[in-house]
Each structure stands twice: as C-alpha cells, then as structure tokens.
Enzyme design. Structure first.
Site, mmCIF file in Angstrom:
data_model
loop_
_atom_site.group_PDB
_atom_site.id
_atom_site.type_symbol
_atom_site.label_atom_id
_atom_site.label_comp_id
_atom_site.label_asym_id
_atom_site.label_seq_id
_atom_site.Cartn_x
_atom_site.Cartn_y
_atom_site.Cartn_z
ATOM 1 N N ARG A 1 -3.338 -9.662 16.200
ATOM 2 C CA ARG A 1 -2.736 -10.768 15.423
ATOM 3 C C ARG A 1 -1.957 -11.741 16.322
ATOM 4 O O ARG A 1 -0.918 -12.278 15.917
ATOM 5 C CB ARG A 1 -1.786 -10.242 14.330
ATOM 6 N N SER B 1 0.487 -10.692 4.168
ATOM 7 C CA SER B 1 1.386 -9.721 4.804
ATOM 8 C C SER B 1 2.605 -10.447 5.352
ATOM 9 O O SER B 1 2.461 -11.399 6.110
ATOM 10 C CB SER B 1 0.699 -9.031 5.976
ATOM 11 N N GLU C 1 5.602 -11.677 10.081
ATOM 12 C CA GLU C 1 4.295 -12.177 10.534
ATOM 13 C C GLU C 1 4.176 -13.704 10.411
ATOM 14 O O GLU C 1 3.763 -14.359 11.355
ATOM 15 C CB GLU C 1 3.167 -11.472 9.769
HETATM 16 P P1 NAP Z 1 -5.061 -0.526 3.738
HETATM 17 O O1 NAP Z 1 -6.532 -0.680 3.789
HETATM 18 O O2 NAP Z 1 -4.433 0.396 2.769
HETATM 19 O O3 NAP Z 1 -4.504 -0.169 5.172
HETATM 20 C C1 NAP Z 1 -3.098 -0.190 5.418
HETATM 21 C C2 NAP Z 1 -2.895 -0.397 6.868
HETATM 22 O O4 NAP Z 1 -3.457 0.677 7.545
HETATM 23 C C3 NAP Z 1 -3.541 -1.666 7.350
HETATM 24 O O5 NAP Z 1 -2.539 -2.527 7.777
HETATM 25 C C4 NAP Z 1 -4.483 -1.225 8.455
HETATM 26 O O6 NAP Z 1 -4.200 -1.814 9.715
HETATM 27 C C5 NAP Z 1 -4.268 0.266 8.614
HETATM 28 N N1 NAP Z 1 -5.577 0.937 8.558
HETATM 29 C C6 NAP Z 1 -6.254 1.347 7.461
HETATM 30 N N2 NAP Z 1 -7.404 1.966 7.810
HETATM 31 C C7 NAP Z 1 -7.471 1.900 9.144
HETATM 32 C C8 NAP Z 1 -8.426 2.347 10.094
HETATM 33 N N3 NAP Z 1 -9.554 2.967 9.734
HETATM 34 N N4 NAP Z 1 -8.185 2.104 11.406
HETATM 35 C C9 NAP Z 1 -7.064 1.473 11.802
HETATM 36 N N5 NAP Z 1 -6.124 1.023 10.955
HETATM 37 C C10 NAP Z 1 -6.307 1.242 9.642
HETATM 38 O O7 NAP Z 1 -4.299 -1.930 3.619
HETATM 39 P P2 NAP Z 1 -4.510 -3.344 3.008
HETATM 40 O O8 NAP Z 1 -3.161 -3.914 2.942
HETATM 41 O O9 NAP Z 1 -5.351 -3.310 1.786
HETATM 42 O O10 NAP Z 1 -5.293 -4.100 4.148
HETATM 43 C C11 NAP Z 1 -6.677 -4.017 4.376
HETATM 44 C C12 NAP Z 1 -7.026 -4.919 5.560
HETATM 45 O O11 NAP Z 1 -6.778 -6.305 5.257
HETATM 46 C C13 NAP Z 1 -6.191 -4.606 6.796
HETATM 47 O O12 NAP Z 1 -7.005 -4.743 7.920
HETATM 48 C C14 NAP Z 1 -5.111 -5.660 6.753
HETATM 49 O O13 NAP Z 1 -4.616 -5.981 8.036
HETATM 50 C C15 NAP Z 1 -5.843 -6.837 6.187
HETATM 51 N N6 NAP Z 1 -4.902 -7.732 5.504
HETATM 52 C C16 NAP Z 1 -4.301 -8.731 6.206
HETATM 53 C C17 NAP Z 1 -3.399 -9.554 5.547
HETATM 54 C C18 NAP Z 1 -2.670 -10.652 6.250
HETATM 55 O O14 NAP Z 1 -1.975 -11.421 5.565
HETATM 56 N N7 NAP Z 1 -2.745 -10.764 7.530
HETATM 57 C C19 NAP Z 1 -3.114 -9.354 4.219
HETATM 58 C C20 NAP Z 1 -3.720 -8.323 3.567
HETATM 59 C C21 NAP Z 1 -4.614 -7.525 4.216
HETATM 60 P P3 NAP Z 1 -4.736 -3.251 10.200
HETATM 61 O O15 NAP Z 1 -3.831 -4.240 9.541
HETATM 62 O O16 NAP Z 1 -4.493 -3.208 11.668
HETATM 63 O O17 NAP Z 1 -6.152 -3.400 9.846
#
Ligand code: NAP
Length: 337
Positions: free
Chosen positions: A165, A236, A332
């Site tokens: 990021r 986020s 963020e």
């Molecule tokens: P989620 O799938 O429940 O996962 C929660 C966190 O755990 C995420 O932040 C993700 O890290 C990490 N994670 C889950 N599975 C993983 C794996 N197999 N390997 C490594 N890390 C893992 O959470 P969620 O909030 O619904 O997010 C899903 C994805 O969408 C994530 O990649 C998240 O970053 C992305 N997202 C980004 C934003 C934003 O505003 N930037 C908002 C919502 C969701 P990572 O963040 O490193 O992937």
C-alpha cells in the site's frame, strides 16, 4: 485552465467532510498540470490532487492550497500479442470501469481489484490492493509531472518503489502528479483464484472465468463494505500493522485467537479490523462518526461530521488498540490541510 476561488471540496470526497480550497481547478491534460504548477509556485501554495476523493480526509475551514480534480481521460492499447496487452490509461478514469473494461476483453490481472472506489491515478500512489492482488503486479510504468523539476517523467515499475500500500509517490506526496498509468495485463493464461476468506465459497464453479471472479469480489465487498455513495466513508481507515514475530508471540500469549498472516521472513501482519473489533469497537459510535457495523476498519460519517469529529474518533480507536495490544495503528487515507 479555469481556476475558482474558495471552492468547497467536501462533495468531491467520499467521506463528505472538509472546507473550501483557496483555489480549485480541473486537470484535463498533462499540460494543465504544468499550468497549475506555475500558478501554485507564483502564489506559494501547496498542490493537492483529487481523483475519486476516496482516500482523503480534508480539513475544515479554508485549505490554503490549490486543489485540482484529475479528469485526464482516455484508454489506449499500445501493444497486443497473443499473451499480453499494454494499455495506457488516463489518471482520471474511474478504476472500476477500467477493471470492467479488462474483464470484458479477457485481460487478466485486475479482476480481484474489482469495486475499489477511486480513479486510475490513485492506483500507483496507494499501490491499491485487495484479495492478494495489487496494482504493482500489473503496472508497467507511470507518467507523472514532477512539481519540483517542472518536467513530465516516466517512472518504470522499479522506479515506483512499490511496497505494501505504498510507493515513491506516496512517500513524496505533493511532488508528483500522475497523468497516465500504463498496465501490462496477461491474456490466455490461467486465472488466479484469490485464496481469501469467502472467495471460493462464493464461486459456484471450480473453473471460474474473469467475470465470475469479478462478480464474486463485488458481492463479498458489497456485503462487508458500505457503499460510499450511500454511507460516506474512505474504506479502510487504518493500515494492517506489521510486527516482528517476537512481538506477535508476546501478544498471542494473552490473546491466543489473534488473527494473523505471514508478512515475509520474521514478520506478521495483524488485520487492523480484528484489533479494533477485539477492542470492542465494531459498530461503535463516537458522536457523528462510527465504525461500520460489518467491518470495524471502516469509519463512517453518520451525518454532517466534521474533520475534527473524524480525527477525534481516529484518536479514540488508536488509544483503545494501543492500550489493549500495545500496537500503534497508522491512518491509511491522506490528510488535506
Ligand atoms: P478479510 O478478507 O476478512 O481479511 C482481513 C485481513 O486479513 C485483510 O486485511 C487481509 O490483508 C488479511 N488476509 C486475509 N486473508 C489473507 C491471506 N490469505 N493472506 C494474507 N492476508 C490475508 O478482510 P476484508 O476487510 O474483507 O478485505 C478483503 C480484501 O480487500 C483485503 O485484501 C483488503 O486489504 C481489501 N480491502 C481494502 C480496502 C481499502 O480501503 N484499502 C478496503 C476493504 C478491503 P490484506 O489487506 O493485506 O489483503
């Protein structure tokens, strides 16, 4: 380029907070950036560029700056072979429309980045990522205007210095304005199925196509994240902290069910959303600002919240997580002040 004075930028951000920019203008070409830079230099004002306004928190009152909205459009296929395609995209293009464009044409690499709000220009700055994919995996080069040297420059993927990021552009905020991004996408190869919670469970086929992946991601995101068009938010609000294995082991002794993922040799990534929820703050309200009921990582503006309300909520959450786990959360989104 036409510049307006004392222009309210609140409605140009998805969080819907913030005051008036001292000057405001719309960028439609790289030469507009040069013109804007000369103006800002003469007035000795900093410059902020808004894409979709989906990752910024703008302060109240007069923001003593030149704020620009990036509307540099266009998609141009520069090169196409049987196995890959090189596409140059204007920084002002909507990110998700670009993803849909790729999915429809069988271009592989951005499907897991479906439904991320914002513009193409924001993708290299933040190195946007989701479900194991990130912009840096598909960016070939980025054309930027260097506001200090007054020159258009092309940054190769290596020059962008991408990390989780983050990028050289985010580390030097204000120095570069993104004009175009060139992506290298694959064709006719295997599609990667994201190994993330809920993805396989929601796909009703073992051999999904790009469209299946896109629809699944849209569905999962829709169930966990508030639509910024309905509930103002910036996705986020905090980064996932990365701690040493030693630090993690200490925390785990007290909280054995702590959610965690490897973040490279010797380091562990802890989901910030889990920490906030474990601190008892999922779906909590702090006056006009709350944490979203389905995802504690998202701060929502519950109605006419101000910049100060957002920062107050941010501090309360940081304090609660620091007190319980000893971990310092980092914001963020970018501040415009
Ligand atoms: P989620 O799938 O429940 O996962 C929660 C966190 O755990 C995420 O932040 C993700 O890290 C990490 N994670 C889950 N599975 C993983 C794996 N197999 N390997 C490594 N890390 C893992 O959470 P969620 O909030 O619904 O997010 C899903 C994805 O969408 C994530 O990649 C998240 O970053 C992305 N997202 C980004 C934003 C934003 O505003 N930037 C908002 C919502 C969701 P990572 O963040 O490193 O992937």
């Amino acid at each position: 380029m036409n510049l307006e004075e004392n222009f309210s930028i609140k409605e140009l951000t998805t969080l819907k907070v913030g005051g008036e920019a001292r000057y405001f203008g719309v960028l439609r070409s790289a030469s507009d950036i040069e013109e804007a830079q000369a103006f800002a230099k003469q007035k000795r004002l900093p410059v902020f560029v808004l894409g979709g306004g989906s990752n910024v928190v703008a302060s109240s009152g007069t923001i003593d700056a030149l704020v620009l909205k990036n509307e540099i459009f266009g998609k141009e296929i520069l090169e196409e072979t049987e196995n890959s395609v090189l596409i140059k995209v204007g920084a002002g293009e909507d990110w998700d429309e670009f993803v849909a464009f790729c999915v429809e044409r069988g271009f592989i690499g951005v499907e897991a980045l479906s439904a991320i709000p914002g513009t193409v220009g924001g993708s290299p700055i933040q190195n946007i990522g989701a479900y194991g994919s990130e912009a840096s995996h598909v960016i070939d080069s980025v054309e930027v205007f260097d506001m200090e040297d007054s020159l258009l420059k092309i940054f190769s993927k290596e020059d962008c210095d991408f990390s989780y990021r983050d990028s050289v552009f985010k580390k030097n905020l204000g120095k570069f304005v993104v004009a175009n991004v060139t992506f290298r996408l694959s064709k006719n190869t295997d599609i990667n199925i994201p190994d993330y919670p809920g993805v396989k469970e929601n796909l009703n086929t073992e051999k999904p196509n790009l469209f299946d992946i896109r629809q699944t991601i849209i569905k999962i995101r829709g169930s966990k994240l508030p639509d910024p068009k309905v509930v103002p938010n910036v996705g986020s609000f905090f980064k996932n902290p990365i701690v040493s294995i030693e630090e993690f082991e200490k925390i785990k002794e007290e909280y054995p069910d702590i959610k965690n993922f490897s973040a490279g040799k010797g380091y562990i990534k802890i989901p910030a959303g889990w920490l906030i929820e474990a601190a008892g703050l999922k779906g909590s309200s702090f006056g006009k600002v709350g944490t979203y009921k389905n995802n504690a990582l998202v701060l929502v503006n519950e109605g006419d919240a101000t910049f100060e309300d957002i920062i107050e909520a941010q501090e309360k959450i940081k304090e609660a997580v620091k007190e319980k786990f000893g971990i310092e959360l980092e914001r963020e989104p970018i501040l415009i002040k």
